[in-house]
Design a protein around this motif. Structure first.
Motif, PDB file in Angstrom:
ATOM      1  N   PRO A  80      57.672 -67.150  -9.719  1.00 61.44           N
ATOM      2  CA  PRO A  80      57.319 -65.922  -9.092  1.00 61.44           C
ATOM      3  C   PRO A  80      56.535 -65.048  -9.931  1.00 61.44           C
ATOM      4  CG  PRO A  80      59.702 -66.623  -8.562  1.00 61.44           C
ATOM      5  CD  PRO A  80      59.084 -67.581  -9.901  1.00 61.44           C
ATOM      6  N   LEU A  81      55.688 -64.171  -9.482  1.00 62.13           N
ATOM      7  CA  LEU A  81      54.837 -63.279 -10.240  1.00 62.13           C
ATOM      8  C   LEU A  81      55.898 -62.029 -10.389  1.00 62.13           C
ATOM      9  CD1 LEU A  81      51.413 -63.397  -8.356  1.00 62.13           C
ATOM     10  CD2 LEU A  81      52.079 -64.233 -10.474  1.00 62.13           C
ATOM     11  N   PRO A  82      55.767 -61.265 -11.556  1.00 62.53           N
ATOM     12  CA  PRO A  82      56.537 -60.269 -11.951  1.00 62.53           C
ATOM     13  C   PRO A  82      56.026 -59.108 -11.275  1.00 62.53           C
ATOM     14  CG  PRO A  82      55.378 -60.558 -13.788  1.00 62.53           C
ATOM     15  CD  PRO A  82      54.987 -61.688 -12.766  1.00 62.53           C
ATOM     16  N   PHE A  83      55.087 -58.898 -10.394  1.00 65.18           N
ATOM     17  CA  PHE A  83      54.573 -57.685  -9.874  1.00 65.18           C
ATOM     18  C   PHE A  83      54.350 -57.988  -8.236  1.00 65.18           C
ATOM     19  CE2 PHE A  83      51.597 -59.857 -12.644  1.00 65.18           C
ATOM     20  CZ  PHE A  83      50.802 -60.567 -11.798  1.00 65.18           C
ATOM     21  N   PRO A  84      54.254 -56.704  -7.545  1.00 64.17           N
ATOM     22  CA  PRO A  84      54.169 -57.276  -6.118  1.00 64.17           C
ATOM     23  C   PRO A  84      52.619 -57.917  -5.887  1.00 64.17           C
ATOM     24  CG  PRO A  84      54.607 -54.964  -6.244  1.00 64.17           C
ATOM     25  CD  PRO A  84      54.445 -55.536  -7.774  1.00 64.17           C
ATOM     26  N   SER A  85      52.588 -58.621  -4.747  1.00 66.75           N
ATOM     27  CA  SER A  85      51.386 -59.411  -4.667  1.00 66.75           C
ATOM     28  C   SER A  85      51.093 -59.665  -3.147  1.00 66.75           C
ATOM     29  CB  SER A  85      51.227 -60.766  -5.411  1.00 66.75           C
ATOM     30  OG  SER A  85      52.024 -61.411  -5.283  1.00 66.75           O
TER      31      SER A  85
END
Length: 180
Positions: free
Chosen positions: A116-121
């Motif tokens: 998972p990316l650590p920021f919204p995407s």
């Protein structure tokens, strides 16, 4: 209000002048992350270059990636200690570098980082992209924790897709930045 620096991350071979990323650079003043070698991309080199640009940005950043640039975002975010500067990422038409044909043309990028990316995407992908099957795009979006939007029959969502300035994409980026 703090200004968000928009970093454009083109894919393999860069984005030509008619590509929506190049048009956004000209219209909005977004900053293209220039890579040392667009034809023979090395994941480590591209990640290091992105790291330099994120660190150098005077404030928060938004990543706007196309094709191999999407794969770069996932690889970079998995190792960077500066991912906290990223407000959001717009991921457009990821290239499936695990496919045999692309793996041979662009070696060293497989396997695709799937955490998972650590920021919204938000991922935007077409269901007729010649470089990534729609099911694979959806799987990447799920693994990265990205929202997913089907762009319909838009191919690789590049200059050949005839998007012009792609105001729909810009509106989606603006909405993404409002949500965080």
């Amino acid at each position: 209000m703090t200004v968000t620096n928009i970093l454009l991350l083109p894919g393999w071979q860069n984005s030509d002048p008619a590509h929506w990323q190049s048009r956004w650079e000209a219209i909005y003043g977004d900053h293209r992350v220039e890579q040392h070698d667009w034809m023979r991309p090395l994941r480590g080199d591209w990640s290091a270059r992105l790291e330099e640009e994120v660190i150098a940005a005077p404030g928060p950043v938004a990543l706007v990636a196309h094709s191999l640039g999407c794969i770069l975002v996932a690889a970079w975010a998995a190792h960077s200690r500066h991912a906290g500067k990223v407000r959001a990422a717009l991921l457009v038409a990821p290239g499936d570098v695990e496919r045999d044909d692309l793996r041979q043309m662009i070696p060293g990028w497989a396997p695709i980082v799937r955490q998972p990316l650590p920021f919204p995407s938000l991922m935007i992908a077409a269901h007729d992209d010649p470089y990534c099957d729609a099911a694979r795009s959806r799987d990447m979006a799920r693994d990265w924790g990205s929202l997913y939007r089907d762009a319909g029959a838009r191919g690789h969502i590049n200059s050949e897709s005839g998007l012009g300035d792609w105001p729909e994409g810009r509106a989606l980026l603006n909405d993404l930045l409002k949500e965080d």
